[in-house]
Design a protein around this motif. Structure first.
Motif, PDB file in Angstrom:
ATOM      1  N   THR A  86      -8.117 -19.077 -16.726  1.00 44.37           N
ATOM      2  CA  THR A  86      -7.932 -19.513 -15.338  1.00 44.37           C
ATOM      3  C   THR A  86      -7.367 -18.415 -14.441  1.00 44.37           C
ATOM      4  O   THR A  86      -7.135 -18.651 -13.251  1.00 44.37           O
ATOM      5  N   TYR A  87      -7.105 -17.250 -14.984  1.00 43.18           N
ATOM      6  CA  TYR A  87      -6.380 -16.200 -14.238  1.00 43.18           C
ATOM      7  C   TYR A  87      -7.300 -15.001 -14.113  1.00 43.18           C
ATOM      8  O   TYR A  87      -7.586 -14.315 -15.101  1.00 43.18           O
ATOM      9  N   ILE A  88      -7.770 -14.747 -12.917  1.00 45.09           N
ATOM     10  CA  ILE A  88      -8.754 -13.686 -12.709  1.00 45.09           C
ATOM     11  C   ILE A  88      -8.113 -12.547 -11.941  1.00 45.09           C
ATOM     12  O   ILE A  88      -7.514 -12.751 -10.883  1.00 45.09           O
ATOM     13  N   ARG A  89      -8.248 -11.368 -12.472  1.00 44.20           N
ATOM     14  CA  ARG A  89      -7.616 -10.201 -11.913  1.00 44.20           C
ATOM     15  C   ARG A  89      -8.722  -9.262 -11.478  1.00 44.20           C
ATOM     16  O   ARG A  89      -9.665  -9.019 -12.239  1.00 44.20           O
ATOM     17  N   VAL A  90      -8.645  -8.796 -10.239  1.00 39.11           N
ATOM     18  CA  VAL A  90      -9.734  -7.985  -9.701  1.00 39.11           C
ATOM     19  C   VAL A  90      -9.189  -6.670  -9.161  1.00 39.11           C
ATOM     20  O   VAL A  90      -8.236  -6.651  -8.380  1.00 39.11           O
ATOM     21  N   ASP A  91      -9.810  -5.587  -9.595  1.00 37.32           N
ATOM     22  CA  ASP A  91      -9.530  -4.284  -8.999  1.00 37.32           C
ATOM     23  C   ASP A  91     -10.620  -4.031  -7.960  1.00 37.32           C
ATOM     24  O   ASP A  91     -11.786  -3.858  -8.308  1.00 37.32           O
ATOM     25  N   ALA A  92     -10.238  -4.033  -6.693  1.00 39.96           N
ATOM     26  CA  ALA A  92     -11.243  -3.884  -5.624  1.00 39.96           C
ATOM     27  C   ALA A  92     -11.646  -2.435  -5.439  1.00 39.96           C
ATOM     28  O   ALA A  92     -12.590  -2.144  -4.707  1.00 39.96           O
ATOM     29  N   LYS A  93     -10.906  -1.526  -6.046  1.00 37.89           N
ATOM     30  CA  LYS A  93     -11.252  -0.096  -6.031  1.00 37.89           C
ATOM     31  C   LYS A  93     -11.463   0.461  -4.627  1.00 37.89           C
ATOM     32  O   LYS A  93     -12.451   1.153  -4.380  1.00 37.89           O
ATOM     33  N   SER A  94     -10.551   0.114  -3.744  1.00 38.44           N
ATOM     34  CA  SER A  94     -10.571   0.602  -2.353  1.00 38.44           C
ATOM     35  C   SER A  94     -11.745   0.072  -1.544  1.00 38.44           C
ATOM     36  O   SER A  94     -12.094   0.652  -0.513  1.00 38.44           O
ATOM     37  N   GLY A  95     -12.343  -1.011  -2.009  1.00 38.78           N
ATOM     38  CA  GLY A  95     -13.470  -1.591  -1.274  1.00 38.78           C
ATOM     39  C   GLY A  95     -13.072  -2.855  -0.520  1.00 38.78           C
ATOM     40  O   GLY A  95     -11.889  -3.190  -0.405  1.00 38.78           O
ATOM     41  N   PHE A  96     -14.091  -3.559  -0.048  1.00 35.19           N
ATOM     42  CA  PHE A  96     -13.884  -4.785   0.722  1.00 35.19           C
ATOM     43  C   PHE A  96     -13.321  -5.912  -0.156  1.00 35.19           C
ATOM     44  O   PHE A  96     -13.855  -6.178  -1.246  1.00 35.19           O
ATOM     45  N   ALA A  97     -12.290  -6.608   0.330  1.00 39.53           N
ATOM     46  CA  ALA A  97     -11.742  -7.766  -0.385  1.00 39.53           C
ATOM     47  C   ALA A  97     -12.818  -8.833  -0.575  1.00 39.53           C
ATOM     48  O   ALA A  97     -12.873  -9.500  -1.610  1.00 39.53           O
ATOM     49  N   GLN A  98     -13.688  -8.970   0.422  1.00 37.55           N
ATOM     50  CA  GLN A  98     -14.709 -10.024   0.361  1.00 37.55           C
ATOM     51  C   GLN A  98     -15.708  -9.786  -0.774  1.00 37.55           C
ATOM     52  O   GLN A  98     -16.226 -10.742  -1.361  1.00 37.55           O
TER      53      GLN A  98
END
Lengths: 335, 335
Positions: free
Chosen positions: A80-92
């Motif tokens: 249930t816990y999702i971790r995202v590295d956006a890598k300096s990109g758009f949050a969307q």
């Protein structure tokens, strides 16, 4: 409403923004997501988050600080816990990558947390939440808004960004309730306009450079700070946003992100927190029907406008007649 | 601080409250939990949630509306989603029943939601959260506060209760940050006091019986409403509390709970929502250390008092010297 008889179809506006963002180096997927996002804000009458922001994003892409080709990575650190590295990109785009994992968590376990770090968010929050509420879920999100320009009463320098907070909930028989607001009392843009006109701002709007409360807009602009809305309670919420959207996600705080921001960059690299819940697992009655009941109580008490009402009305008008063409749209189409 | 030289030890105050609640029919377990809760509020200087509330709870138990012998049932509807039927008993006992399931969910999956329905909450929210933050978790809670006395601007009758919201977070090197506030601008008790003194309340405090904003405290008391704090943003939060703590949990809204409340009852049967997160699953740095960093930034900016600072200072004093004996405590000890 802008004073114009000229209109543009939503799809045409999306295509124009998409072209512009791709020309500035955004990947086709990122450009497509952001084009629908900004065109959606414009269509719904949220002009300050609409086409107006496109040139700012183009300039930010040009600095290289915002990476339009970033490939965010989403990992489920628990079911249930999702971790995202956006890598300096758009949050969307980061949310898009987390979506399949989140929908699976919602289906299987009735909830999901999405913790996004190193992301840029330079739009409204409601477009992030509305699809989840449309699908029957309750959604809450917070974004650390970057430029530190807000401080609690007594602080002699800004600590927080405008740190918006939003939530969405399904409502039986109507479109979802979606509420989205900055935890600062006002935007610095509005205070600057007021200062330029030589007018005062309401009490509780800001502090001078010494940390003293003032209604003199010019003093707020000249090295002062905005105040969080609603006194110490709003200040506690500004702090909560930094804790959830930055400390918990692994993103930068407003005071940390700002120094690394190159000249001309509009968005700031921080973090975003989302919570998604299937509200029918907790109760014994259908949530959307209950929400409709409560909104009925508000309407019966004489409340004519429920949050998001105006947005949906403007959207309906735009779907029937097209989106009014503003100078910002004209400029976009000319490039 | 009350003007007294007399002090009582925390454990003695707990024992006195425990006896009183058991004499009023509360089960030993419920009495023990609530005695520590009220004595803790008193010790920490939150007198309006301290011993002052004990006679109100006794009276509510006497009406039979609050069931001091209720055996709440907690079920994990998913590994992270805990649903509790408080069965007209204390919310705090319901949380106690959910705790083992919540701690297991936090250990295994890094998060938990607790949705409590048909519960009575007549104390502060911070005692519910502090133990979770002590254990390293971020915690958020909301309670539908029962008596409808609050309404958004323009409503001609009250819709919400004072609907408190709270959050807690671990902070490296110090005790947790715990913030707890009503989403109404003021308490009706304080407005009544102001009216009795013939004084005005600040703008944004309340509405008269026609739904018009007023600073005349007497008009607010006479059939008017409190306003949520902070204008339409605070109003959106009052609404969010009802949606999370009632619609999502299966509990009653403020407007629904109040009619079933017998004369003399102080607490109201509604619902409570809790969210618990292990913040170290989302980021890449230790959350508590990051929170300490941000609080350092606030202190460096000249902020002398961080939320909960005063509570902890008062607690330390009480632990060293005992709890000051107020008239309410004297009355409790005499019964």
């Amino acid at each position: 409403m802008p004073d114009t008889d000229e209109h543009i179809r939503f799809d045409d506006l999306v295509a124009a923004i998409d072209r512009t963002l791709q020309a500035a180096g955004a990947s086709p997927e990122a450009a497509s997501i952001m084009a629908r996002n900004f065109a959606g804000c414009e269509r719904d009458g949220a002009l300050s988050h609409g086409v107006f922001r496109v040139p700012q994003i183009v300039e930010t892409l040009n600095t290289g600080y915002l990476d339009g080709t970033a490939e965010p990575t989403a990992e489920a650190v628990s079911p249930t816990y999702i971790r995202v590295d956006a890598k300096s990109g758009f949050a969307q785009l980061a949310i898009e990558r987390a979506r399949p994992l989140a929908l699976q968590a919602l289906e299987q376990h009735g909830m999901a947390v999405i913790a996004i770090r190193d992301s840029h968010h330079h739009s409204a929050l409601w477009p992030d939440l509305e699809p989840f509420a449309d699908a029957g879920f309750v959604a809450i999100t917070a974004v650390t808004a970057g430029v530190p320009n807000t401080a609690p009463l007594g602080a002699n320098s800004p600590v927080y960004g405008t740190n918006p907070l939003a939530y969405a909930a399904p409502v039986a028989g109507s479109r979802p309730l979606v509420v989205d607001f900055a935890t600062s009392a006002m935007s610095m843009g509005d205070v600057t306009l007021t200062a330029n006109e030589g007018r005062q701002v309401p009490e509780g709007t800001g502090l001078d450079s010494e940390g003293q409360a003032t209604t003199d807009a010019a003093k707020i602009v000249a090295g002062g700070s905005l105040l969080p809305f609603g006194g110490h309670k709003g200040a506690a919420l500004s702090l909560m946003v930094e804790l959830l959207a930055s400390a918990l996600t692994g993103g930068d705080f407003s005071v940390e992100a700002a120094p690394g921001k190159p000249e001309g960059a509009a968005s700031t690299q921080t973090g975003q927190f989302l919570l998604l819940i299937d509200p029918n697992r907790g109760g014994s009655a259908d949530f959307a029907a209950r929400a409709a009941q409560l909104i009925g109580v508000l309407r019966d008490a004489g409340i004519e406008r429920i949050p998001a009402d105006r947005r949906y009305r403007t959207r309906d008008e735009a779907e029937a007649r097209g989106i009014p063409v503003t100078p910002a749209i004209r400029e976009l189409l000319a490039t």
